[in-house]
Design an enzyme around this catalytic site. Structure first.
Site, mmCIF file in Angstrom:
data_model
loop_
_atom_site.group_PDB
_atom_site.id
_atom_site.type_symbol
_atom_site.label_atom_id
_atom_site.label_comp_id
_atom_site.label_asym_id
_atom_site.label_seq_id
_atom_site.Cartn_x
_atom_site.Cartn_y
_atom_site.Cartn_z
ATOM 1 N N CYS A 1 0.853 -1.183 0.000
ATOM 2 C CA CYS A 1 0.000 0.000 0.000
ATOM 3 C C CYS A 1 0.889 1.233 0.000
ATOM 4 O O CYS A 1 1.893 1.276 0.719
ATOM 5 C CB CYS A 1 -0.881 -0.013 1.248
ATOM 6 S SG CYS A 1 -2.005 1.380 1.375
ATOM 7 N N HIS B 1 -8.848 -3.951 -2.603
ATOM 8 C CA HIS B 1 -7.974 -3.134 -1.760
ATOM 9 C C HIS B 1 -8.470 -1.683 -1.706
ATOM 10 O O HIS B 1 -8.580 -1.098 -0.624
ATOM 11 C CB HIS B 1 -6.549 -3.199 -2.345
ATOM 12 C CG HIS B 1 -5.540 -2.380 -1.616
ATOM 13 N ND1 HIS B 1 -4.582 -2.946 -0.804
ATOM 14 C CD2 HIS B 1 -5.311 -1.036 -1.599
ATOM 15 C CE1 HIS B 1 -3.812 -1.977 -0.308
ATOM 16 N NE2 HIS B 1 -4.234 -0.817 -0.777
ATOM 17 N N GLU B 2 -8.792 -1.122 -2.867
ATOM 18 C CA GLU B 2 -9.237 0.279 -2.902
ATOM 19 C C GLU B 2 -10.604 0.446 -2.234
ATOM 20 O O GLU B 2 -10.839 1.433 -1.548
ATOM 21 C CB GLU B 2 -9.247 0.818 -4.331
ATOM 22 C CG GLU B 2 -7.892 0.804 -5.022
ATOM 23 C CD GLU B 2 -6.763 1.440 -4.219
ATOM 24 O OE1 GLU B 2 -7.001 2.385 -3.443
ATOM 25 O OE2 GLU B 2 -5.615 0.977 -4.370
ATOM 26 N N HIS C 1 -10.149 0.773 1.454
ATOM 27 C CA HIS C 1 -9.742 2.123 1.862
ATOM 28 C C HIS C 1 -10.959 3.023 2.072
ATOM 29 O O HIS C 1 -11.001 3.799 3.019
ATOM 30 C CB HIS C 1 -8.863 2.772 0.796
ATOM 31 C CG HIS C 1 -7.405 2.481 0.929
ATOM 32 N ND1 HIS C 1 -6.676 2.796 2.046
ATOM 33 C CD2 HIS C 1 -6.537 1.916 0.060
ATOM 34 C CE1 HIS C 1 -5.421 2.437 1.871
ATOM 35 N NE2 HIS C 1 -5.303 1.897 0.665
#
Length: 179
Positions: A104, A146-147, A150
């Site tokens: 990241c 993953h995004e 976030h």
């Protein structure tokens, strides 16, 4: 002028927010204004992602707790996917769960084997408010998941268990960028 179609060319590189900043743990607000400010934000996000040599970047990572992310990521067949999603929803994850290396930009230099589905589908909007559906497999599916994490205030380290989690957190505490 062809370069105008390349994302990030007109953007400004912004500082990347690092582990320890509370914005990374804040759930993102829905975007309601699809005007020029959003378009500038997306351009800045692309410019920042490219400058940091990343494959994805969430608005949180430049200090904006908004539900927006950008990507320029290959899948496992080396097909390059470039785009952005505003107000994304992860609507499907399926296939095989694989543990693969994940890092990241907000934890620079660190990486850990993280379990993710090898297929993901995200629905949302473009900067112009048009509906968009993005399907990814392999590495690109990992990027989409993953995004989306976030935007909910999560990090890949939250998906690690036991020793792997402790190891990455110890490395983060010793990193020169640690706060």
């Amino acid at each position: 002028m062809r370069h105008r179609s390349i994302p990030g060319v007109r953007g400004r590189v912004r500082p990347i927010i690092l582990l320890g900043d509370s914005v990374l743990r804040t759930p993102g607000a829905e975007v309601t204004d699809f005007g020029p400010e959003l378009a500038r934000l997306v351009e800045d996000m692309f410019a920042t992602m490219y400058a940091a040599q990343g494959v994805g970047l969430a608005a949180h990572q430049i200090g904006e707790a908004l539900r927006v992310f950008v990507y320029d990521c290959p899948d496992d067949e080396e097909v390059r996917h470039i785009g952005h999603v505003v107000n994304p929803r992860l609507v499907e994850t399926d296939g095989v769960v694989l543990r693969g290396p994940e890092g990241c930009l907000s934890l620079p230099g660190l990486e850990a084997g993280t379990e993710r589905y090898d297929r993901a589908v995200v629905e949302g909007f473009t900067v112009h408010g048009e509906p968009v559906r993005v399907e990814g497999t392999g590495w690109f599916a990992r990027c989409l998941q993953h995004e989306c994490d976030h935007l909910d205030g999560g990090l890949y380290v939250d998906r690690l268990g036991g020793r792997r989690h402790r190891r990455v957190m110890r490395q983060a505490a010793r990193a020169p960028w640690s706060t």
